[in-house]
Design an enzyme around this catalytic site. Sequence first.
Site, PDB file in Angstrom:
ATOM      1  N   ASP A 405       0.846  -1.191   0.000  1.00 43.78           N
ATOM      2  CA  ASP A 405       0.000   0.000   0.000  1.00 43.78           C
ATOM      3  C   ASP A 405       0.879   1.238   0.000  1.00 43.78           C
ATOM      4  O   ASP A 405       2.101   1.166   0.194  1.00 43.78           O
ATOM      5  CB  ASP A 405      -1.012   0.005   1.140  1.00 43.78           C
ATOM      6  CG  ASP A 405      -0.363   0.096   2.511  1.00 43.78           C
ATOM      7  OD1 ASP A 405       0.862   0.341   2.578  1.00 43.78           O
ATOM      8  OD2 ASP A 405      -1.071  -0.079   3.516  1.00 43.78           O
ATOM      9  N   ASP A 448      -6.126   1.959  -0.440  1.00 43.45           N
ATOM     10  CA  ASP A 448      -4.856   2.111  -1.157  1.00 43.45           C
ATOM     11  C   ASP A 448      -4.035   0.833  -1.107  1.00 43.45           C
ATOM     12  O   ASP A 448      -2.838   0.853  -1.389  1.00 43.45           O
ATOM     13  CB  ASP A 448      -4.058   3.267  -0.563  1.00 43.45           C
ATOM     14  CG  ASP A 448      -3.629   3.003   0.879  1.00 43.45           C
ATOM     15  OD1 ASP A 448      -4.437   2.411   1.636  1.00 43.45           O
ATOM     16  OD2 ASP A 448      -2.499   3.380   1.248  1.00 43.45           O
TER      17      ASP A 448
END
Length: 575
Positions: A405, A448
Site C-alpha cells: 500500500d 490504497d
Amino acid sequence: MHSLYNALVAQHPRQLTPVRCAQSTIAQLHRYLEDVVLENNLSALVVASLPTSSERSVREVSRVKELSRLVRSFFLSVSPEDTLASLVLKRGKENTKAVILRRTDQDKEYKRFVVISDARFSALLVSVNGNEDDEEAPGDLVIWTFEPDVVYSALEYLMARLAAEHPSQAKAFTKAVRLSMPKATSLQLTLGVTTKLARLMQEHAEREIAVNRIATTIRNSLELDKVLLTAANEVGRALNVQYCAVRLEGALAGSEMTKCYFRSDVALDNPTKDELGGELDAIGARLSNSPRTDIVDGDNTETKSAFARAAVPLIYNGSLVGLLLVHSDDGSRVWAENELLLLHTVADQLAVAVNQAHLFAQMQQQALTDGLTGCYNRRAFELQLERDLHLATRMRQPLSLIMLDIDNFKNINDRAGHKTGDVALQMLADTIRSELRGVDTAVRFGGDEFVVILPQANLDGALIVAERLRSRVEQIEVPGFGRMTGSFGLATFPAHASSRDTLVVAADRALYGAKHSGRNRVCVPSGESSDAHGYPVEALVEDALVGDPSETLDSSEKLSSLRPLLPQSSTLLQT
C-alpha cells in the site's frame, strides 16, 4: 376486392372456418392451388389478386406467364405499380390470355386471393389482414375450400364487382365463368393439394420446433459456442441442406467464432469442408459492404450453379456481427419464402444472443474489476487465488503473494485532495501492471492496498519483483503532490502458508512489519526457517545474482535493487 373474404364468410359460415397463417404460408398455399392447374394442364378459369410488390422473382414471373399461356382465361388483379402489370403485358395481347385488372383500392386490409374454376377442379383461397381485432395475434386470416358452390359464390361476387369497377371487362369475365362452371371436384386432384398441404404443415412444425430449440438454448445458456452449434444443427436439419454454418465477427462478437453442421452423408474428407472457410470469408466480405441476404438458387438463370446457397447477415443495432449460411448441393433448388423466413428469424435470434453474451461479459468484467484502477477487485482476487493455488498444489510449484500500500496515503488526500489521491492510485496500478507477467494478477484489495499474485514464483524470485516494484513506486511523480513510496509484504506458498487464508494473513503480517520498521521497504513473515523457500538475505542476494536467464535485470541492476535489503537482514527475517 378485399371484401370478397367478408362476403364468403357471411354467406357460407358453416363451410368456411378462418385460420390465422403467416403470409409466407398463405403464399405457399396459393402456389399449391396453381400447381394443380399447371401440373394437370387444366383449361380452367383463374382469377388472382396479389399484394403489391415492386420486385418479382424470376420464378413468380415465369409462373404467371405459364398460367396465362395454359389456362382458358386468366384475370390478374394487381396494382399499376406492380412489376407484373408491365411484364405480363409485354408479351402482347395475341400471345397471352391474361387480362390485367389494374387495382385502384389500396385498402390496408387487402392481401390476396385466387379462384380456380373448372369442370374437374374448383378451389379458392382468400386472405385479409387479421390484426384488426387482435393486434397481438400474428399472421393473417385465410379461408380456403374445394366446394363448387362456394367457388361459384365467389365468381358471382366477382362478376358484380367487375361490372362496377371494370365494365369493359365484365362481358369477357361473364363468358369465362359460363365456360368454366365448377361442377364436381376431382378427388384425385384435391388429394394432391391436401398431401402437399400436409407436407407443408409438417415442415412448418419442424421449423417451429427448430426455432423453439434455438430460443431455449439462448434462454438457458450464455455460452456462444453452444448457442451457435445448436443453431447450425437445427437449421441444417430443418432445411435438409448439405451444410449450415454460423460465423460471428466484428467488435460486438469479439473474437471470430464459426460453428458448422454437415449432413450425415458428407464425408470427413469432403473438399467442401476445406472450401467452407473460403466461402465464409468471401460472403462475409460482401456482406460487410452490403449487409443484405445473399441468394444463389434455381431462380438465378443468368448464373447457372451446381449448388444453391443462402446467406443472411446477423445485424444488431445497425452493426454486422456475423452471418448464417445454408448450402445445398441441389443446384435447381429454389429457397421458399418460409425457408428464408426461418433463416431471418434465426439470424435475429442469434444477433440478440450475441448482444446478450456481450453485455453479460461486460457485467461480469465490471463485477470483477475495480472501476478506478482497472485492476481486479477483492472478489476476483479470491477466485483467482483459489484457482492458482489449486494449480500450484497439483503441479507442486510455489506461488507468492505481494501485498502493498501507499505510505501515508492520507497525506495525499489531505494535502492535494481526493482527486489527486485517485490519480495516485491509478498511477500505482499502471506501474504494477507494467512490471508483471501475463500469468500474474494485480488486484486492488481495498482503499490504497493492492495485492499481486505471482504463480510459479518462489521467495527469491518474488523478492526481486517486489523490490523492483518498490523502486518504481518511489519514482512516481504525482501531479500536485510529488513523490510517494510504498510498503511491501511478501509471503510464499508453501513456505509461509499452506492455504489461501493463511497465505493472505502471512503477507498482511509482512506488510505490517514493513510499515512498522520504517516503510518504503519489502518484508517477509517473521520466524521462518532457512529452507528451500526461505533463504537468509545474503543467500537471496547470491541467488538473485545468478538469477534466471529469462530475468530482464542484469547483475548490476539486481545488486542495486537488493542493496536496500542488506542492512535490514534482521528485519526481513525476524520482524
